[in-house]
Write an enzyme that holds these catalytic residues in place. Structure first.
Site, short mmCIF file in Angstrom:
data_model
loop_
_atom_site.label_atom_id
_atom_site.label_comp_id
_atom_site.label_asym_id
_atom_site.label_seq_id
_atom_site.Cartn_x
_atom_site.Cartn_y
_atom_site.Cartn_z
N CYS A 4 -4.92 12.43 4.06
CA CYS A 4 -4.07 11.41 4.26
C CYS A 4 -4.05 10.49 3.19
O CYS A 4 -4.97 10.13 2.55
CB CYS A 4 -4.59 10.79 5.54
SG CYS A 4 -4.09 9.11 5.75
N CYS A 7 -6.01 7.27 3.30
CA CYS A 7 -7.37 7.55 3.65
C CYS A 7 -7.79 7.83 1.92
O CYS A 7 -8.96 7.34 1.56
CB CYS A 7 -7.69 8.90 4.41
SG CYS A 7 -7.97 8.56 6.14
N ASN A 86 5.58 0.48 11.54
CA ASN A 86 6.48 1.17 12.03
C ASN A 86 5.74 2.43 12.58
O ASN A 86 4.54 2.57 12.22
CB ASN A 86 7.11 1.82 10.69
CG ASN A 86 8.14 0.96 9.95
OD1 ASN A 86 8.91 0.24 10.79
ND2 ASN A 86 8.32 0.88 8.62
N HIS A 97 -0.90 6.87 8.71
CA HIS A 97 -1.85 6.03 9.05
C HIS A 97 -1.72 4.66 9.21
O HIS A 97 -0.98 4.17 8.50
CB HIS A 97 -2.91 6.32 7.44
CG HIS A 97 -4.16 5.53 7.42
ND1 HIS A 97 -5.50 6.19 7.16
CD2 HIS A 97 -4.57 4.31 7.95
CE1 HIS A 97 -6.34 5.21 7.24
NE2 HIS A 97 -5.76 4.14 7.56
N HIS A 99 -0.74 1.00 9.59
CA HIS A 99 -0.52 0.14 8.58
C HIS A 99 0.27 -1.08 9.07
O HIS A 99 1.42 -0.49 9.72
CB HIS A 99 -0.33 0.94 7.27
CG HIS A 99 1.11 1.51 7.15
ND1 HIS A 99 1.17 2.84 7.56
CD2 HIS A 99 2.53 1.36 6.80
CE1 HIS A 99 2.25 3.35 7.61
NE2 HIS A 99 3.08 2.41 7.18
N HIS A 101 2.77 -4.09 7.36
CA HIS A 101 3.48 -4.49 6.51
C HIS A 101 3.18 -6.10 6.45
O HIS A 101 3.87 -6.44 7.50
CB HIS A 101 5.03 -3.96 6.29
CG HIS A 101 5.11 -2.83 6.04
ND1 HIS A 101 5.61 -1.90 4.94
CD2 HIS A 101 5.06 -1.71 7.02
CE1 HIS A 101 5.76 -0.61 5.12
NE2 HIS A 101 5.41 -0.43 6.33
P1 5GP Z 1 6.04 3.36 6.50
O1 5GP Z 1 7.46 3.61 6.14
O2 5GP Z 1 5.15 4.52 7.03
O3 5GP Z 1 6.19 2.05 7.43
O4 5GP Z 1 5.54 2.63 5.27
C1 5GP Z 1 4.77 3.24 4.05
C2 5GP Z 1 4.81 2.45 3.09
O5 5GP Z 1 3.74 2.90 2.04
C3 5GP Z 1 6.20 2.53 2.15
O6 5GP Z 1 6.55 0.98 2.29
C4 5GP Z 1 5.83 3.00 0.72
O7 5GP Z 1 6.29 2.17 -0.26
C5 5GP Z 1 4.34 2.77 0.86
N1 5GP Z 1 3.69 3.71 -0.14
C6 5GP Z 1 3.94 5.21 -0.09
N2 5GP Z 1 3.33 5.48 -0.88
C7 5GP Z 1 2.28 4.89 -1.66
C8 5GP Z 1 1.34 4.80 -2.67
O8 5GP Z 1 1.08 5.82 -3.14
N3 5GP Z 1 0.66 3.49 -2.99
C9 5GP Z 1 1.40 2.21 -2.44
N4 5GP Z 1 0.53 1.24 -2.68
N5 5GP Z 1 2.17 2.39 -1.60
C10 5GP Z 1 2.59 3.55 -1.05
ZN ZN Z 2 -5.89 8.23 7.04
#
Ligand code: 5GP
Ligand code: ZN
Length: 113
Positions: A4, A7, A86, A97, A99, A101
């Site tokens: 992950c 993680c 999301n 995982h 999260h 925003h």
């Molecule tokens: P999701 O689309 O799952 O709601 O958001 C995932 C977020 O993780 C995205 O906004 C993306 O830019 C961010 N993200 C993806 N990979 C990395 C990473 O390696 N480091 C950081 N700091 N953010 C990441």
């Molecule tokens: Zn995780």
């Protein structure tokens, strides 16, 4: 979970720009910011998504929501901000995982795209 991304970030195996940390959560800057301030807040346990929150792990979510106003204040978000999670395919969750925003630093659009 060993495969992950978040993680690995929590463990320090992948570098990140830390904003805040305590025993239950880690907050860091999104690598692809969608607003002047774009922070991700994650629990320090592998919960796949909001759909997996339950009585056993909801203390992590409570802790995250206690930390969010502190993080917003430290980021100077006096005009307000948005908190998004999301969830799943239709929610366009890309990292599995949980999260949250935190987006702010400008007037955000009031419509879904
Ligand atoms: P999701 O689309 O799952 O709601 O958001 C995932 C977020 O993780 C995205 O906004 C993306 O830019 C961010 N993200 C993806 N990979 C990395 C990473 O390696 N480091 C950081 N700091 N953010 C990441
Ligand atoms: Zn995780």
């Amino acid at each position: 979970m060993s495969d992950c991304l978040f993680c690995k970030i929590i463990a320090g195996d992948i570098p990140s720009s830390k904003v805040y940390e305590d025993e239950m959560l880690y907050a860091f800057r999104d690598i692809n910011p969608m607003a002047p301030v774009h922070v991700l807040v994650v629990p320090k346990t592998h919960i796949p998504s909001a759909d997996d929150v339950n009585a056993e792990n909801s203390a992590y979510v409570a802790k995250i929501f206690e930390a969010i106003p502190k993080i917003a204040a430290s980021e100077g978000l006096t005009g307000g901000y948005r908190v998004i999670t999301n969830c799943g395919e239709d929610g366009c969750q890309s990292v599995k995982h949980l999260h949250f925003h935190i987006l702010g630093g400008k007037k955000l659009p009031d419509q879904l795209g």
